[in-house]
Design an enzyme around this catalytic site. Structure first.
Site: not given
Ligand SMILES: *Cc1c(COP(=O)(O)O)cnc(C)c1O
Length: 335
Positions: A33, A116, A243, A289
């Site tokens: 998954k 769950r 930054y 980023m």
């Protein structure tokens, strides 16, 4: 671009260790998954299949579609169901049974304490009746443990609950279905596994998430994450990088920017606690980023080769570090 390499030998070593533990390769259902825990869905499915793994577990149908042809069975954990040929669909609630197409292979999840998903134990008879009425083909009964990786006896309490479920199924004449409950921690923690399959994810990818003193088998990380150099410059003492100018050079140094950032799923984290790459290079200042800065001039740097170690910096777990990695990052088997 950042890129990922997959160490096939290590993957096979882990699968071998798990096979020894559970008794055979046939008993392993590899959990693929979330892009195979960030390792690359199709790539890992192919390697697993080549190793002899016959059963897969995925998050939803769109993942199943990409890999189901490689396995004898593919278990879909949630989402919509459209009856793909070899897929088994997890029943997560009693209501869901009404929406499944006739003839679908289903595995009934029983909630034995996780609270769950799955039907509650008291709904067992009702669920079986509904499955029959809907014309579904029950091929498995499963549960999921909430505390397999916790140093307590809760796992054994939950195992007991599931054993009770199995007794009731037997009494109701349901025998020809596969039964399974163990994730990696439950598999590694128990002396032997009697059930038909184990659903292992993180251990196959190289991580033993059990706390001391359970550390029984050694596993080897499969994924390494690399970044490539973009540009280099020399900065003087007192100059600041990135930054916010958070990093201040205490001396003259040669630094380069490298192609990895939070846009790739790398954690931006906390700049007050510098991250060290596999080779001990410190990420200087803030993560951008698509970029980080390091004191280095080499062309490619291994940023991570052990997600469990990396997770400690960000106060999280290997699972999150791995699954966060963007599926756009190129993945290839290490030569
Ligand atoms: C993710 C998952 C697993 C695998 O868990 P690991 O700890 O990675 O081995 C097994 N079963 C279910 C139902 C899961 O959702």
């Amino acid at each position: 671009m950042a890129y990922i390499t997959i160490n096939k030998e290590n993957f096979y070593y882990n699968l071998q260790q798990i096979a020894l533990k559970v008794g055979s390769v046939e008993k392993i259902a590899i959990v693929l998954k979330d892009n195979a825990y960030g390792h690359g869905l199709e790539l890992m499915a192919e390697l697993a299949s080549e190793f002899g793994i016959q059963h897969a577990v995925v998050r939803d149908e769109s993942e199943a579609q990409k890999i189901q042809s490689l396995f004898q069975t593919t278990l879909v954990l949630s989402g919509e169901a459209h009856k793909l040929s070899k897929c088994h669909y997890t029943i997560n609630s009693i209501e869901q049974i009404d929406s499944l197409p006739k003839g679908t292979f289903v595995e009934l999840k029983v909630d034995t304490g996780m609270r769950r998903n799955g039907i509650v134990v008291a709904q067992l008879e009702e669920a079986l009746e509904k499955i029959e009425k809907q014309g579904l083909r029950l091929v498995g009964v499963m549960t999921h443990f909430r505390c397999a990786d916790v140093l307590s006896s809760e796992l054994f309490w939950q195992i007991k609950q599931f054993e009770e479920v199995q007794k009731r199924l037997k009494a109701l004449g349901i025998e020809d279905v596969r039964v399974h409950s163990c994730n990696s921690s439950a598999t590694l923690r128990q002396k032997s596994i009697q059930e038909d399959i184990v659903r292992v994810g993180i251990s196959a990818y190289g991580y033993n998430e059990l706390p001391y003193p359970f550390d029984a088998i050694e596993l080897r990380p499969v994924l390494s994450l690399y970044a490539q150099k973009i540009s280099t410059r020399t900065i003087n003492a007192g100059e600041r990088v990135g930054y916010g100018g958070d990093f201040v050079a205490s001396r003259s140094m040669q630094i380069s920017s490298y192609s990895l950032g939070y846009g790739d799923g790398w954690c931006r984290g906390n700049a007050k606690k510098p991250y060290l790459t596999s080779d001990g290079l410190e990420i200087l200042g803030r993560v951008s980023m698509d970029m980080i800065s390091l004191e280095s001039t080499i062309d490619r740097v291994c940023i991570m080769s052990d997600a469990q170690e990396t997770a400690k910096y960000f106060d999280t777990i290997s699972y999150e570090v791995l699954t966060a990695l963007s599926s756009d990052i190129k993945r290839e088997v290490e030569k």
